[in-house]
Design a protein around this motif. Structure first.
Motif, PDB file in Angstrom:
ATOM      1  N   LEU A 112       0.871  -1.171   0.000  1.00 55.69           N
ATOM      2  CA  LEU A 112       0.000   0.000   0.000  1.00 55.69           C
ATOM      3  C   LEU A 112       0.909   1.222   0.000  1.00 55.69           C
ATOM      4  O   LEU A 112       1.771   1.349   0.867  1.00 55.69           O
ATOM      5  CB  LEU A 112      -0.896   0.019   1.237  1.00 55.69           C
ATOM      6  CG  LEU A 112      -1.852  -1.148   1.441  1.00 55.69           C
ATOM      7  CD1 LEU A 112      -2.653  -0.951   2.726  1.00 55.69           C
ATOM      8  CD2 LEU A 112      -2.784  -1.298   0.257  1.00 55.69           C
ATOM      9  N   VAL A 113       0.687   2.107  -0.953  1.00 53.82           N
ATOM     10  CA  VAL A 113       1.530   3.297  -1.074  1.00 53.82           C
ATOM     11  C   VAL A 113       0.654   4.536  -1.031  1.00 53.82           C
ATOM     12  O   VAL A 113      -0.217   4.720  -1.892  1.00 53.82           O
ATOM     13  CB  VAL A 113       2.345   3.281  -2.379  1.00 53.82           C
ATOM     14  CG1 VAL A 113       3.181   4.554  -2.493  1.00 53.82           C
ATOM     15  CG2 VAL A 113       3.241   2.041  -2.421  1.00 53.82           C
ATOM     16  N   GLU A 114       0.898   5.363  -0.006  1.00 53.31           N
ATOM     17  CA  GLU A 114       0.130   6.596   0.157  1.00 53.31           C
ATOM     18  C   GLU A 114       0.831   7.760  -0.530  1.00 53.31           C
ATOM     19  O   GLU A 114       2.055   7.768  -0.687  1.00 53.31           O
ATOM     20  CB  GLU A 114      -0.044   6.943   1.636  1.00 53.31           C
ATOM     21  CG  GLU A 114      -0.774   5.918   2.454  1.00 53.31           C
ATOM     22  CD  GLU A 114       0.095   5.261   3.498  1.00 53.31           C
ATOM     23  OE1 GLU A 114      -0.421   4.789   4.518  1.00 53.31           O
ATOM     24  OE2 GLU A 114       1.321   5.224   3.268  1.00 53.31           O
ATOM     25  N   SER A 115       0.047   8.766  -0.865  1.00 51.91           N
ATOM     26  CA  SER A 115       0.586  10.007  -1.415  1.00 51.91           C
ATOM     27  C   SER A 115      -0.395  11.133  -1.113  1.00 51.91           C
ATOM     28  O   SER A 115      -1.558  10.879  -0.773  1.00 51.91           O
ATOM     29  CB  SER A 115       0.820   9.891  -2.926  1.00 51.91           C
ATOM     30  OG  SER A 115      -0.387   9.621  -3.598  1.00 51.91           O
ATOM     31  N   GLY A 116       0.084  12.370  -1.227  1.00 53.34           N
ATOM     32  CA  GLY A 116      -0.800  13.517  -1.108  1.00 53.34           C
ATOM     33  C   GLY A 116      -0.671  14.311   0.176  1.00 53.34           C
ATOM     34  O   GLY A 116      -1.344  15.334   0.331  1.00 53.34           O
ATOM     35  N   GLY A 117       0.148  13.864   1.091  1.00 54.83           N
ATOM     36  CA  GLY A 117       0.313  14.628   2.324  1.00 54.83           C
ATOM     37  C   GLY A 117       1.108  15.901   2.084  1.00 54.83           C
ATOM     38  O   GLY A 117       1.610  16.143   0.986  1.00 54.83           O
ATOM     39  N   GLY A 118       1.197  16.719   3.131  1.00 58.29           N
ATOM     40  CA  GLY A 118       1.963  17.946   3.000  1.00 58.29           C
ATOM     41  C   GLY A 118       1.581  18.961   4.047  1.00 58.29           C
ATOM     42  O   GLY A 118       0.911  18.636   5.034  1.00 58.29           O
ATOM     43  N   LEU A 119       2.017  20.194   3.810  1.00 61.17           N
ATOM     44  CA  LEU A 119       1.739  21.307   4.707  1.00 61.17           C
ATOM     45  C   LEU A 119       0.607  22.149   4.125  1.00 61.17           C
ATOM     46  O   LEU A 119       0.646  22.504   2.936  1.00 61.17           O
ATOM     47  CB  LEU A 119       2.990  22.157   4.870  1.00 61.17           C
ATOM     48  CG  LEU A 119       2.854  23.474   5.638  1.00 61.17           C
ATOM     49  CD1 LEU A 119       2.485  23.206   7.094  1.00 61.17           C
ATOM     50  CD2 LEU A 119       4.148  24.278   5.552  1.00 61.17           C
ATOM     51  N   VAL A 120      -0.379  22.453   4.943  1.00 56.79           N
ATOM     52  CA  VAL A 120      -1.514  23.245   4.492  1.00 56.79           C
ATOM     53  C   VAL A 120      -1.926  24.187   5.616  1.00 56.79           C
ATOM     54  O   VAL A 120      -1.756  23.876   6.798  1.00 56.79           O
ATOM     55  CB  VAL A 120      -2.679  22.326   4.063  1.00 56.79           C
ATOM     56  CG1 VAL A 120      -3.200  21.523   5.242  1.00 56.79           C
ATOM     57  CG2 VAL A 120      -3.792  23.113   3.402  1.00 56.79           C
ATOM     58  N   GLN A 121      -2.478  25.331   5.247  1.00 61.19           N
ATOM     59  CA  GLN A 121      -2.942  26.288   6.242  1.00 61.19           C
ATOM     60  C   GLN A 121      -4.291  25.864   6.811  1.00 61.19           C
ATOM     61  O   GLN A 121      -5.051  25.152   6.136  1.00 61.19           O
ATOM     62  CB  GLN A 121      -3.059  27.672   5.607  1.00 61.19           C
ATOM     63  CG  GLN A 121      -1.725  28.292   5.231  1.00 61.19           C
ATOM     64  CD  GLN A 121      -1.882  29.731   4.759  1.00 61.19           C
ATOM     65  OE1 GLN A 121      -2.963  30.170   4.399  1.00 61.19           O
ATOM     66  NE2 GLN A 121      -0.785  30.463   4.760  1.00 61.19           N
ATOM     67  N   PRO A 122      -4.602  26.307   8.017  1.00 62.95           N
ATOM     68  CA  PRO A 122      -5.929  26.020   8.571  1.00 62.95           C
ATOM     69  C   PRO A 122      -7.027  26.496   7.624  1.00 62.95           C
ATOM     70  O   PRO A 122      -6.929  27.578   7.045  1.00 62.95           O
ATOM     71  CB  PRO A 122      -5.938  26.818   9.871  1.00 62.95           C
ATOM     72  CG  PRO A 122      -4.501  26.887  10.269  1.00 62.95           C
ATOM     73  CD  PRO A 122      -3.745  27.012   8.970  1.00 62.95           C
ATOM     74  N   GLY A 123      -8.048  25.633   7.456  1.00 65.77           N
ATOM     75  CA  GLY A 123      -9.117  25.928   6.528  1.00 65.77           C
ATOM     76  C   GLY A 123      -8.879  25.402   5.131  1.00 65.77           C
ATOM     77  O   GLY A 123      -9.794  25.426   4.294  1.00 65.77           O
ATOM     78  N   GLY A 124      -7.686  24.940   4.878  1.00 62.40           N
ATOM     79  CA  GLY A 124      -7.339  24.433   3.557  1.00 62.40           C
ATOM     80  C   GLY A 124      -7.772  22.996   3.342  1.00 62.40           C
ATOM     81  O   GLY A 124      -8.426  22.387   4.194  1.00 62.40           O
ATOM     82  N   SER A 125      -7.384  22.469   2.178  1.00 69.09           N
ATOM     83  CA  SER A 125      -7.783  21.111   1.786  1.00 69.09           C
ATOM     84  C   SER A 125      -6.578  20.317   1.298  1.00 69.09           C
ATOM     85  O   SER A 125      -5.606  20.884   0.783  1.00 69.09           O
ATOM     86  CB  SER A 125      -8.825  21.171   0.658  1.00 69.09           C
ATOM     87  OG  SER A 125     -10.000  21.828   1.070  1.00 69.09           O
ATOM     88  N   LEU A 126      -6.676  19.015   1.471  1.00 71.21           N
ATOM     89  CA  LEU A 126      -5.716  18.063   0.917  1.00 71.21           C
ATOM     90  C   LEU A 126      -6.467  16.819   0.491  1.00 71.21           C
ATOM     91  O   LEU A 126      -7.513  16.495   1.065  1.00 71.21           O
ATOM     92  CB  LEU A 126      -4.661  17.670   1.949  1.00 71.21           C
ATOM     93  CG  LEU A 126      -3.484  18.609   2.222  1.00 71.21           C
ATOM     94  CD1 LEU A 126      -2.636  18.032   3.354  1.00 71.21           C
ATOM     95  CD2 LEU A 126      -2.646  18.829   0.982  1.00 71.21           C
ATOM     96  N   ARG A 127      -5.908  16.123  -0.481  1.00 70.40           N
ATOM     97  CA  ARG A 127      -6.471  14.845  -0.899  1.00 70.40           C
ATOM     98  C   ARG A 127      -5.388  13.782  -0.821  1.00 70.40           C
ATOM     99  O   ARG A 127      -4.360  13.893  -1.491  1.00 70.40           O
ATOM    100  CB  ARG A 127      -7.004  14.917  -2.323  1.00 70.40           C
ATOM    101  CG  ARG A 127      -7.794  13.675  -2.748  1.00 70.40           C
ATOM    102  CD  ARG A 127      -8.028  13.662  -4.231  1.00 70.40           C
ATOM    103  NE  ARG A 127      -9.054  12.696  -4.626  1.00 70.40           N
ATOM    104  CZ  ARG A 127      -9.100  12.122  -5.827  1.00 70.40           C
ATOM    105  NH1 ARG A 127      -8.178  12.408  -6.725  1.00 70.40           N
ATOM    106  NH2 ARG A 127     -10.069  11.268  -6.118  1.00 70.40           N
ATOM    107  N   LEU A 128      -5.642  12.776   0.005  1.00 74.08           N
ATOM    108  CA  LEU A 128      -4.727  11.648   0.138  1.00 74.08           C
ATOM    109  C   LEU A 128      -5.170  10.510  -0.777  1.00 74.08           C
ATOM    110  O   LEU A 128      -6.367  10.294  -0.968  1.00 74.08           O
ATOM    111  CB  LEU A 128      -4.674  11.147   1.578  1.00 74.08           C
ATOM    112  CG  LEU A 128      -4.338  12.172   2.658  1.00 74.08           C
ATOM    113  CD1 LEU A 128      -4.271  11.479   4.024  1.00 74.08           C
ATOM    114  CD2 LEU A 128      -3.050  12.884   2.371  1.00 74.08           C
TER     115      LEU A 128
END
Length: 120
Positions: A4-20
């Motif tokens: 299983l290989v994850e991707s999509g993490g990172g640094l984001v500001q409060p209120g922002g969005s990310l997709r893993l």
């Protein structure tokens, strides 16, 4: 062998969005339940969201209404759309899956984890 290989993490500001994303590969016959867990420093690993092979979902109370789990069975991939992120969402996020292999064995598998940091 299954990975299983994850991707999509990172640094984001409060209120922002990310997709893993988490892609499973290897000698896979069928994937049953899939899920996302997270572990913050000094805390136990906790379930964030889960999804069955039929698409039934469940969420931790802390992320309901903000996170959405989905999967693409043809790609053996599970996603976690995270909106309205808060500092308390900061953690290492892990993908998990119950997998039947081509040799008729089965097991529970974990990804290596991806860091999500919510900070201004």
């Amino acid at each position: 062998q299954v990975q299983l290989v994850e991707s999509g993490g990172g640094l984001v500001q409060p209120g922002g969005s990310l997709r893993l994303s988490c892609a499973a590969s290897g000698s896979i016959f069928k994937i049953n339940a899939m899920g996302w867990y997270r572990q913050a420093p000094g805390k136990q690993r906790e379930l964030v969201a889960g999804i069955t092979s039929g698409g039934t979902t469940n969420y931790a109370d802390s992320v309901k209404g903000r996170f959405t789990i989905s999967r693409d069975n043809a790609k053996n991939t599970v996603y976690l759309q995270m909106n309205s992120l808060k500092s308390e969402d900061t953690a290492v996020y892990y993908c998990n899956a119950d997998i039947y292999r081509l040799d008729w064995s089965s097991g529970n598998y974990w990804g290596q984890g991806t860091q999500v940091t919510v900070s201004s």
